[in-house]
Each structure stands twice: as C-alpha cells, then as structure tokens.
Design a protein around this motif. Sequence first.
Motif, PDB file in Angstrom:
ATOM      1  N   ARG A 166     -52.725 -60.210 -14.434  1.00 35.89           N
ATOM      2  CA  ARG A 166     -52.457 -60.480 -13.012  1.00 35.89           C
ATOM      3  C   ARG A 166     -51.304 -61.479 -12.847  1.00 35.89           C
ATOM      4  NH1 ARG A 166     -55.916 -58.298  -9.482  1.00 35.89           N
ATOM      5  NH2 ARG A 166     -58.053 -57.800 -10.120  1.00 35.89           N
ATOM      6  N   GLY A 167     -50.416 -61.163 -11.937  1.00 36.70           N
ATOM      7  CA  GLY A 167     -49.296 -62.042 -11.650  1.00 36.70           C
ATOM      8  C   GLY A 167     -48.177 -61.995 -12.665  1.00 36.70           C
ATOM      9  N   THR A 168     -48.241 -61.044 -13.619  1.00 37.47           N
ATOM     10  CA  THR A 168     -47.187 -60.939 -14.627  1.00 37.47           C
ATOM     11  C   THR A 168     -46.130 -59.926 -14.195  1.00 37.47           C
ATOM     12  OG1 THR A 168     -48.306 -59.186 -15.875  1.00 37.47           O
ATOM     13  CG2 THR A 168     -48.840 -61.478 -16.449  1.00 37.47           C
ATOM     14  N   LYS A 169     -44.917 -60.118 -14.678  1.00 38.20           N
ATOM     15  CA  LYS A 169     -43.835 -59.194 -14.347  1.00 38.20           C
ATOM     16  C   LYS A 169     -44.014 -57.852 -15.035  1.00 38.20           C
ATOM     17  CE  LYS A 169     -40.430 -62.854 -13.525  1.00 38.20           C
ATOM     18  NZ  LYS A 169     -39.135 -63.446 -13.941  1.00 38.20           N
ATOM     19  N   LEU A 170     -44.590 -57.862 -16.219  1.00 31.71           N
ATOM     20  CA  LEU A 170     -44.717 -56.640 -17.000  1.00 31.71           C
ATOM     21  C   LEU A 170     -45.790 -55.699 -16.471  1.00 31.71           C
ATOM     22  CD1 LEU A 170     -43.797 -55.084 -19.548  1.00 31.71           C
ATOM     23  CD2 LEU A 170     -45.590 -56.302 -20.812  1.00 31.71           C
ATOM     24  N   MET A 171     -46.873 -56.262 -15.892  1.00 24.30           N
ATOM     25  CA  MET A 171     -48.020 -55.429 -15.574  1.00 24.30           C
ATOM     26  C   MET A 171     -48.458 -55.463 -14.112  1.00 24.30           C
ATOM     27  SD  MET A 171     -48.845 -53.893 -18.366  1.00 24.30           S
ATOM     28  CE  MET A 171     -50.516 -53.319 -18.106  1.00 24.30           C
ATOM     29  N   ASP A 172     -47.922 -56.408 -13.306  1.00 28.39           N
ATOM     30  CA  ASP A 172     -48.522 -56.607 -11.995  1.00 28.39           C
ATOM     31  C   ASP A 172     -47.523 -56.847 -10.864  1.00 28.39           C
ATOM     32  OD1 ASP A 172     -50.711 -56.837 -10.254  1.00 28.39           O
ATOM     33  OD2 ASP A 172     -50.859 -58.981 -10.559  1.00 28.39           O
ATOM     34  N   GLY A 173     -46.762 -57.926 -10.920  1.00 27.16           N
ATOM     35  CA  GLY A 173     -45.899 -58.318  -9.817  1.00 27.16           C
ATOM     36  C   GLY A 173     -46.563 -59.362  -8.943  1.00 27.16           C
ATOM     37  N   GLY A 174     -45.872 -59.749  -7.872  1.00 23.88           N
ATOM     38  CA  GLY A 174     -46.353 -60.805  -6.989  1.00 23.88           C
ATOM     39  C   GLY A 174     -46.844 -60.281  -5.663  1.00 23.88           C
ATOM     40  N   VAL A 175     -46.764 -61.125  -4.632  1.00 21.43           N
ATOM     41  CA  VAL A 175     -47.338 -60.772  -3.334  1.00 21.43           C
ATOM     42  C   VAL A 175     -46.666 -59.543  -2.729  1.00 21.43           C
ATOM     43  CG1 VAL A 175     -45.819 -62.417  -2.104  1.00 21.43           C
ATOM     44  CG2 VAL A 175     -47.937 -61.626  -1.038  1.00 21.43           C
ATOM     45  N   LEU A 176     -45.366 -59.359  -2.939  1.00 21.60           N
ATOM     46  CA  LEU A 176     -44.689 -58.193  -2.386  1.00 21.60           C
ATOM     47  C   LEU A 176     -45.151 -56.907  -3.058  1.00 21.60           C
ATOM     48  CD1 LEU A 176     -41.072 -59.587  -2.031  1.00 21.60           C
ATOM     49  CD2 LEU A 176     -42.564 -58.883  -0.159  1.00 21.60           C
ATOM     50  N   MET A 177     -45.228 -56.923  -4.372  1.00 22.02           N
ATOM     51  CA  MET A 177     -45.583 -55.719  -5.110  1.00 22.02           C
ATOM     52  C   MET A 177     -47.057 -55.378  -4.951  1.00 22.02           C
ATOM     53  SD  MET A 177     -43.867 -53.529  -6.978  1.00 22.02           S
ATOM     54  CE  MET A 177     -42.524 -54.257  -7.917  1.00 22.02           C
ATOM     55  N   ASN A 178     -47.890 -56.396  -4.801  1.00 19.60           N
ATOM     56  CA  ASN A 178     -49.334 -56.182  -4.801  1.00 19.60           C
ATOM     57  C   ASN A 178     -49.929 -56.065  -3.413  1.00 19.60           C
ATOM     58  OD1 ASN A 178     -51.211 -55.757  -6.836  1.00 19.60           O
ATOM     59  ND2 ASN A 178     -50.687 -57.681  -7.806  1.00 19.60           N
ATOM     60  N   GLN A 179     -49.729 -57.071  -2.577  1.00 20.39           N
ATOM     61  CA  GLN A 179     -50.372 -57.099  -1.264  1.00 20.39           C
ATOM     62  C   GLN A 179     -49.488 -56.508  -0.163  1.00 20.39           C
ATOM     63  OE1 GLN A 179     -50.519 -59.928  -3.371  1.00 20.39           O
ATOM     64  NE2 GLN A 179     -52.615 -59.392  -3.967  1.00 20.39           N
ATOM     65  N   ALA A 180     -48.214 -56.887  -0.131  1.00 19.09           N
ATOM     66  CA  ALA A 180     -47.364 -56.519   1.000  1.00 19.09           C
ATOM     67  C   ALA A 180     -46.687 -55.165   0.851  1.00 19.09           C
ATOM     68  CB  ALA A 180     -46.299 -57.602   1.227  1.00 19.09           C
ATOM     69  N   ILE A 181     -46.861 -54.494  -0.283  1.00 16.25           N
ATOM     70  CA  ILE A 181     -46.189 -53.201  -0.448  1.00 16.25           C
ATOM     71  C   ILE A 181     -46.697 -52.178   0.565  1.00 16.25           C
ATOM     72  CG2 ILE A 181     -47.778 -52.271  -2.192  1.00 16.25           C
ATOM     73  CD1 ILE A 181     -45.153 -51.175  -3.576  1.00 16.25           C
ATOM     74  N   HIS A 182     -47.939 -52.338   1.034  1.00 16.54           N
ATOM     75  CA  HIS A 182     -48.425 -51.453   2.089  1.00 16.54           C
ATOM     76  C   HIS A 182     -47.622 -51.656   3.376  1.00 16.54           C
ATOM     77  CE1 HIS A 182     -51.684 -49.892  -0.209  1.00 16.54           C
ATOM     78  NE2 HIS A 182     -52.328 -51.037  -0.302  1.00 16.54           N
ATOM     79  N   SER A 183     -47.286 -52.905   3.668  1.00 18.85           N
ATOM     80  CA  SER A 183     -46.459 -53.180   4.846  1.00 18.85           C
ATOM     81  C   SER A 183     -45.056 -52.610   4.666  1.00 18.85           C
ATOM     82  CB  SER A 183     -46.386 -54.690   5.092  1.00 18.85           C
ATOM     83  OG  SER A 183     -47.666 -55.217   5.358  1.00 18.85           O
ATOM     84  N   MET A 184     -44.525 -52.658   3.435  1.00 17.21           N
ATOM     85  CA  MET A 184     -43.213 -52.076   3.176  1.00 17.21           C
ATOM     86  C   MET A 184     -43.240 -50.567   3.442  1.00 17.21           C
ATOM     87  SD  MET A 184     -41.678 -54.856   2.326  1.00 17.21           S
ATOM     88  CE  MET A 184     -42.895 -55.635   3.381  1.00 17.21           C
ATOM     89  N   ASP A 185     -44.328 -49.928   3.028  1.00 13.70           N
ATOM     90  CA  ASP A 185     -44.471 -48.494   3.294  1.00 13.70           C
ATOM     91  C   ASP A 185     -44.483 -48.224   4.792  1.00 13.70           C
ATOM     92  OD1 ASP A 185     -45.263 -45.645   2.623  1.00 13.70           O
ATOM     93  OD2 ASP A 185     -47.039 -46.289   3.733  1.00 13.70           O
ATOM     94  N   LEU A 186     -45.216 -49.044   5.553  1.00 12.90           N
ATOM     95  CA  LEU A 186     -45.283 -48.836   6.998  1.00 12.90           C
ATOM     96  C   LEU A 186     -43.932 -49.045   7.665  1.00 12.90           C
ATOM     97  CD1 LEU A 186     -48.688 -50.446   8.058  1.00 12.90           C
ATOM     98  CD2 LEU A 186     -48.175 -48.051   7.542  1.00 12.90           C
ATOM     99  N   LEU A 187     -43.197 -50.062   7.239  1.00  8.56           N
ATOM    100  CA  LEU A 187     -41.876 -50.304   7.817  1.00  8.56           C
ATOM    101  C   LEU A 187     -40.981 -49.083   7.666  1.00  8.56           C
ATOM    102  CD1 LEU A 187     -41.070 -53.959   6.665  1.00  8.56           C
ATOM    103  CD2 LEU A 187     -41.779 -53.199   8.934  1.00  8.56           C
ATOM    104  N   LEU A 188     -40.975 -48.505   6.476  1.00 10.50           N
ATOM    105  CA  LEU A 188     -40.126 -47.346   6.214  1.00 10.50           C
ATOM    106  C   LEU A 188     -40.639 -46.117   6.962  1.00 10.50           C
ATOM    107  CD1 LEU A 188     -39.684 -47.964   2.401  1.00 10.50           C
ATOM    108  CD2 LEU A 188     -37.903 -48.209   4.140  1.00 10.50           C
ATOM    109  N   TRP A 189     -41.944 -45.956   7.018  1.00 14.49           N
ATOM    110  CA  TRP A 189     -42.551 -44.813   7.715  1.00 14.49           C
ATOM    111  C   TRP A 189     -42.260 -44.864   9.211  1.00 14.49           C
ATOM    112  CZ3 TRP A 189     -47.972 -44.464   9.924  1.00 14.49           C
ATOM    113  CH2 TRP A 189     -48.356 -43.141  10.160  1.00 14.49           C
ATOM    114  N   LEU A 190     -42.309 -46.066   9.775  1.00 12.75           N
ATOM    115  CA  LEU A 190     -42.110 -46.218  11.212  1.00 12.75           C
ATOM    116  C   LEU A 190     -40.639 -46.274  11.610  1.00 12.75           C
ATOM    117  CD1 LEU A 190     -44.845 -48.930  11.857  1.00 12.75           C
ATOM    118  CD2 LEU A 190     -44.930 -46.562  12.661  1.00 12.75           C
ATOM    119  N   MET A 191     -39.837 -46.937  10.801  1.00 14.03           N
ATOM    120  CA  MET A 191     -38.478 -47.277  11.219  1.00 14.03           C
ATOM    121  C   MET A 191     -37.379 -46.549  10.461  1.00 14.03           C
ATOM    122  SD  MET A 191     -38.893 -49.478  13.666  1.00 14.03           S
ATOM    123  CE  MET A 191     -37.359 -50.393  13.796  1.00 14.03           C
TER     124      MET A 191
END
Length: 338
Positions: A166-191
């Motif tokens: 958890r929290g590693t670059k090789l296997m996980d990523g940080g808040v953007l890759m883990n938690q906020a990536i759903h919001s990134m998907d919505l931004l692109l889907w909507l806009m």
Amino acid sequence: MIQFAIVGCGHIAAKHVEAIQSVSGANLHTVCDTNRNNLLQFVELYGVPQWTTSFEDILNDPTVDVVSICTPSGTHAHLAIQAAQAGKHVVVEKPMALSLEDADAMIRACRKHHVKLTVVHPNRFRPAVMELQQAVKQGLFGKFSHINSTVRWNRGQGYYDTASWRGTKLMDGGVLMNQAIHSMDLLLWLMGPIHNVQAYTATMLRNIECEDVAVALLNFENGAVGLVEAATTIYPKNYEESISLFGETGSAVIGGPTANWIKHWTFEGMSKEDADSLIQRVNEDPFGIPGHQHIVADMVEAIVHDRPPVITGEDGRNALKLVLDIYQAAEHYKSTVV
C-alpha cells in the motif's frame, strides 16, 4: 449462466461477491488467492463453492467465463493479459494498471483474443451522478465555465501499514490513483477530453512513497476549467466527496461524505418545485443499485449480446492517463522550483 471467478480475496472482493450473487445470469464459480489463510476465511464467510490458490487452475478451467481481478493494482496487467490469452473475459478493479504501457497491453490482449474488458468505475451509476450526466447530455448547463472535484477523505497510517504494497509506486499509488481516480473518470465522462494540466502533489502526513495530497488545474477542450483537490489526510474521518458543475444556464453540486446527494440543482427554465422534487427523489435513495452490481450485469449482457461493455478498457485508460498527466505536471512544477 455466466460463470465468474474472483482473483484476490481482499476487501474489495466482497463487493464483487455481492454483485455476482445479485445479478440474474451470473454465478460465482471460484475464488482464488495465493494467501491460503485469507482465502479460506473468505470462502467460509461467503459460502463460495470452489476455491484455489493457483491462478493457473482458473485459466485452465473451461467453465470459467469471466475473471474479476481484485488484486493489488501493480498485478492487474499481468493477470488480465493471462486471462485474455486463456479466453476469459475480464473485469478489473481500478486503476486498471499503473502505466499506460500496461493498460495498452491489456486492451490489445483482450482485443486479440476476442474477450470483453471492463474497468470498475462504479460511481457512474450513482443516481445523482446519472441525473448529472443527463443534464450535461441535454445541454442544460449551456456553455460551461468551470467544474470542481474534491475528495477529502481519511486514510490513516494504519491503513497503509496493513499491507507492504500500500502506498508504493510499484504496486499501488497515492490518493489520485487509489481514491480520486473515480472522480477523474467522472470528469472525463461528463466534460470530455482535457487540453492541459497544471498540478502539485505532496506527501504531507503519511509514511508512504506516493502522494497523500494533490491539487490540479485542468483546461478542458470544451473551454471550461476544472479544479481538482484530493487528500487522504482529513482529520479524523472522511469528510467530503463532491463534484460541482457551473455553466451559463445551470449549476449543480453533488456531495456528501461520498458524492451521492444532490446539494444544489438550478437550471434556467426549471421551476423550484421541479428541482426540489428531483432532489427529494434522488436523496431518498442516494445509493440506488450498487455500482458493482451494474458492472457485473453489464458484463453479462455484453457477453450474451456480444457488444462492448458500457465502461471499456479505453475508459479505464483515459482515467489512468489523467492521473499520470497530473503526476507529470506536478513533477514538472517541482523541477522548476529553485
């Protein structure tokens, strides 16, 4: 019946079990995990009829139609490609991969072997978000001015310490890759597509390799600007997830601890009574049918009717690319600071 096998018996796998068991035409055939203790606890808890510690067993089982990949993010690509080569359709948790090279390899493998690929972005199916998407589709906002997305959550050090990956670059990523990536998907889907990105990321409070705080300024190809804020440092618990859209003839805010409630809904030509009625209807059942259930049902229908899934591998790649673009912009900013 479409036969599903789940690979990886961690926390998120429970949602896949519940989804598969809730969908007509889907059946949970097997679960797999290399950790035998975790696997047996999972099997006992959910009453799964078959289990194995070998992914090869699933690949070689001709009765398995779909592999649901619920393992750490850094393993997704390898497992998905193997599944595709074995003729299995693929449901993969977010993020679909940690690099565009891996994401592209997954998409190519599924296309080459004529299997379906869908990425788990369940937030699209929240009732409030679906209403928001319809408002965008109908042009109710007019010309967009800006959009705001926030994920203000808590993931304490104990969360990261539960597993070494958890929290590693090789296997996980940080808040953007883990938690906020759903919001990134919505931004692109909507806009739609994004023209450029400026960003800053930091590791402020957690002892991890990746970011626990990020902010980004986005310039969409439709001319709107967007502001992203994401953090897992909020004390003492999850505070807010929201998405806000503003245009010349409409404003809407979806929020709450998770973005499930309509907080503001105003459009030119829409009476207050109609707006209040919509808000009340959505907020009476803000969670609706779980997103994972939508995704499993869609995969079943995609197989039966031989059509692409609603959320494609390309959609998953786009969300991943936005996260990576934010990382790149943040690194560029850091390199310019003396």
